[in-house]
Design an enzyme around this catalytic site. Sequence first.
Site, PDB file in Angstrom:
ATOM      1  N   GLY A   7       0.774  -1.233   0.000  1.00 28.31           N
ATOM      2  CA  GLY A   7       0.000   0.000   0.000  1.00 28.31           C
ATOM      3  C   GLY A   7       0.805   1.283   0.000  1.00 28.31           C
ATOM      4  CE  LYS A  42       5.122  -3.118  -3.135  1.00 30.69           C
ATOM      5  NZ  LYS A  42       4.372  -2.776  -1.924  1.00 30.69           N
ATOM      6  CB  THR A  43       0.780  -0.963  -8.146  1.00 31.94           C
ATOM      7  OG1 THR A  43       1.040  -2.133  -7.386  1.00 31.94           O
ATOM      8  CG2 THR A  43       0.149  -1.342  -9.456  1.00 31.94           C
ATOM      9  CG  HIS A  84      -8.533  -6.096  29.329  1.00 33.18           C
ATOM     10  ND1 HIS A  84      -7.954  -7.337  29.405  1.00 33.18           N
ATOM     11  CD2 HIS A  84      -8.051  -5.542  28.194  1.00 33.18           C
ATOM     12  CE1 HIS A  84      -7.155  -7.521  28.372  1.00 33.18           C
ATOM     13  NE2 HIS A  84      -7.201  -6.441  27.607  1.00 33.18           N
ATOM     14  CD  GLU A  85      -9.703  -2.446  26.229  1.00 33.34           C
ATOM     15  OE1 GLU A  85      -8.702  -1.746  25.946  1.00 33.34           O
ATOM     16  OE2 GLU A  85      -9.867  -3.593  25.773  1.00 33.34           O
ATOM     17  CG  HIS A 145      -4.728  -2.363  27.537  1.00 30.02           C
ATOM     18  ND1 HIS A 145      -3.596  -3.123  27.537  1.00 30.02           N
ATOM     19  CD2 HIS A 145      -5.724  -3.176  27.088  1.00 30.02           C
ATOM     20  CE1 HIS A 145      -3.887  -4.348  27.118  1.00 30.02           C
ATOM     21  NE2 HIS A 145      -5.175  -4.410  26.848  1.00 30.02           N
ATOM     22  CG  ASP A 192      -4.084  -7.528  25.075  1.00 26.88           C
ATOM     23  OD1 ASP A 192      -4.240  -6.957  23.986  1.00 26.88           O
ATOM     24  OD2 ASP A 192      -4.805  -7.358  26.070  1.00 26.88           O
TER      25      ASP A 192
HETATM   26  P1  ADP Z   1       1.346  -1.222  -3.458  1.00 28.70           P
HETATM   27  O1  ADP Z   1       1.441  -1.639  -4.867  1.00 28.70           O
HETATM   28  O2  ADP Z   1       2.622  -0.638  -2.906  1.00 28.70           O
HETATM   29  O3  ADP Z   1       0.798  -2.255  -2.537  1.00 28.70           O
HETATM   30  P2  ADP Z   1      -0.493   0.619  -4.568  1.00 28.70           P
HETATM   31  O4  ADP Z   1       0.391   1.340  -5.509  1.00 28.70           O
HETATM   32  O5  ADP Z   1      -1.381  -0.402  -5.163  1.00 28.70           O
HETATM   33  O6  ADP Z   1       0.324  -0.020  -3.377  1.00 28.70           O
HETATM   34  O7  ADP Z   1      -1.337   1.681  -3.764  1.00 28.70           O
HETATM   35  C1  ADP Z   1      -2.710   1.541  -3.546  1.00 28.70           C
HETATM   36  C2  ADP Z   1      -3.408   2.854  -3.670  1.00 28.70           C
HETATM   37  O8  ADP Z   1      -3.020   3.723  -2.631  1.00 28.70           O
HETATM   38  C3  ADP Z   1      -3.040   3.572  -4.942  1.00 28.70           C
HETATM   39  O9  ADP Z   1      -3.904   3.241  -5.971  1.00 28.70           O
HETATM   40  C4  ADP Z   1      -3.186   5.030  -4.571  1.00 28.70           C
HETATM   41  O10 ADP Z   1      -4.487   5.454  -4.798  1.00 28.70           O
HETATM   42  C5  ADP Z   1      -2.919   5.047  -3.087  1.00 28.70           C
HETATM   43  N1  ADP Z   1      -1.570   5.541  -2.832  1.00 28.70           N
HETATM   44  C6  ADP Z   1      -0.552   4.842  -2.308  1.00 28.70           C
HETATM   45  N2  ADP Z   1       0.547   5.604  -2.191  1.00 28.70           N
HETATM   46  C7  ADP Z   1       0.240   6.806  -2.683  1.00 28.70           C
HETATM   47  C8  ADP Z   1       0.956   8.036  -2.850  1.00 28.70           C
HETATM   48  N3  ADP Z   1       2.217   8.157  -2.487  1.00 28.70           N
HETATM   49  N4  ADP Z   1       0.306   9.081  -3.385  1.00 28.70           N
HETATM   50  C9  ADP Z   1      -0.980   8.961  -3.759  1.00 28.70           C
HETATM   51  N5  ADP Z   1      -1.711   7.856  -3.635  1.00 28.70           N
HETATM   52  C10 ADP Z   1      -1.130   6.778  -3.094  1.00 28.70           C
HETATM   53 ZN    ZN Z   2      -6.222  -5.921  25.854  1.00 28.41          ZN
HETATM   54 MG    MG Z   3       0.682  -3.386  -5.657  1.00 29.91          MG
END
Ligand code: ADP
Ligand code: ZN
Ligand code: MG
Length: 594
Positions: free
Chosen positions: A198, A201-202, A417-418, A421, A493
């Site tokens: 996320g 990269k893609t 519990h909470e 924490h 936990d």
């Molecule tokens: P990865 O391939 O690293 O798992 P993605 O490139 O698929 O992540 O990212 C998923 C979505 O998150 C993208 O389509 C985009 O909308 C958002 N996103 C992630 N990083 C950025 C960034 N630096 N700027 C803008 N949008 C981003």
């Molecule tokens: Zn807990």
């Molecule tokens: Mg990806």
Amino acid sequence: MKPNQIRTIVTIIISLLLASALYNFFGPLFSKPPKDVSISEIAKDYQDGTIDKINLNNDEILATLKDGTKLKAYKEQGISLVKYGITPDKVDINVKNPDSGAFWPTFLSVILPFLLIGGFIYFMLRQAQGANVKAMSFGKSTARLAGLKNKTTFNDVAGLKEPKEELMEVVEFLKSPGKFKLIGAEIPKGVLLVGAPGVGKTLLARAVAGEAGVPFFSISASEFVEMFVGVGASRVRDMFNKAKRNAPCVIFIDELDAIGRQRGAGLGGSHDEREQTLNQILVEMDGFETDTRVIILAATNRPDVLDPALLRPGRFDRRVVLSLPDKKERVEILQIHMRNKPVEKSVDISRVASNTVGMSGADLKNVVNEAAILAARKGQKTITELNFMESVEKVTLGPERRSKVMSNEEKKIAAYHESGHAIVGKALKLDESLQKVSIISRGMALGYTWSMPNEDRYMRSQEDFENDIAQLLAGRVAEKMIFNKLTTGASNDLERATKIAKDMVQVYGMSEAIGPVVVAQRDELVFLGRELGEHKVHSEKMAALIDSEVEKVILESEKKAKNILTHDKTKLKKLAELLLKKETIEHDELEKII
Ligand code: ADP
Ligand code: ZN
Ligand code: MG
């Protein structure tokens, strides 16, 4: 003709046949059948003048009387009706041509079966051929081409300044290779994008192609390997051929670790196939002329498991690391995703950003989207800051499950519990602030304590880890202190605390007895398939030492939590009682109590 057109035609013909068969069977039942009479009776009726008309079909006489009754009789063969005194001048006599009218029955009974059989065979052949074509295309790559429709550019990627700078080189090479060739510089063929899920990269790979204005082939590494052995390698070959024909272009292989894992593990059936596919990729990359303007980008979040052969010079020798966004970058990412949404002007984006420490770009995109959904559900025209705050909570903690009914006893335990924490966290972690404590179910948890670092953190100390463990154990400690019993509520936990302790001992070298060495973790090695090959990673003695060191870390942190809670028992009770009454306590009120 398309197969479905043929199908329609065949259906129509069959229904026509059926209809005519039905008519032949049942038709006579609907119209009244003519009465069988003798020929002399018809002759008599003719004399009486009651006959309206006569139909003659060979030797069958069908007479219709003026009152509508139908009579049927047979005459001798070859003898004219005139012999019986019936002449055509008084009544209508229709003589049916014995040959006409025979066309349709003949056609239906003789030609049609042939047509049907022929059509059927044709149809079958088509089907078989279709299957053949499909079988042949298994070896074709399934790479999707996002040609010139791909309008993603670096403008759509927020933050990631260094990765963008490094990839700018690639973009320039794709645009004007002459500049580099002139000076004899070789441009990398393969660039590995490394980063957590996320982080973009893609997105960045797509932006490289978009920025250079070249086609973008994307494929996920797992798509190479399918049901049939040998498909992977031929898909690789096909994809590279396709790319060379479309040069200049960018090939993007997503999740490279799916096939690029270290070879030699020798486990599982898919392994050989993976190895062949990987080999083919290596072969193709070596076979590239340096002036082929094809750049291969690959993404992975596990660079450590990749086969060294993939990483040597001439292959994926460039590595671009994408890290999680810091606060400034989070603001930019939020802004990009707010672009086409009606966000209220008063929304303080930097406040939203400071509440999202540790989130990836994909998480932030999700935050903006959830906020929009919340606003829409409430019928608002614009998205407000409150929507964003709620959305951040939902994305970090999971949706609330108000419907989950806890008994009073359970609620009481959850409240203590909470509170445990919260109080230990507040006492130990000075760089974090408590956002919320609640005993409303959320996701998997029965209650939650939500704290947020005040600033982005890049380094953690041994003490930080110990404090984390103490806070995680505090829930359990509080339960035991007040009710003198243990429940299952703390199992998650414990799991997390153990994981941190293990990392401290085995990965970060924070145990004195073991010292500053990395003692690999077993599950990791089994995952790589290496442990089986090397029989044993470390001796039984070492294993026992690790276990005792991990235990020591945990027990010490538990003692820390116990001390704090004993000291602050009145605060603990006060907070828990208030929590029972209000279910959720927010930041400001928490500050007052603790
Ligand atoms: P990865 O391939 O690293 O798992 P993605 O490139 O698929 O992540 O990212 C998923 C979505 O998150 C993208 O389509 C985009 O909308 C958002 N996103 C992630 N990083 C950025 C960034 N630096 N700027 C803008 N949008 C981003
Ligand atoms: Zn807990
Ligand atoms: Mg990806």
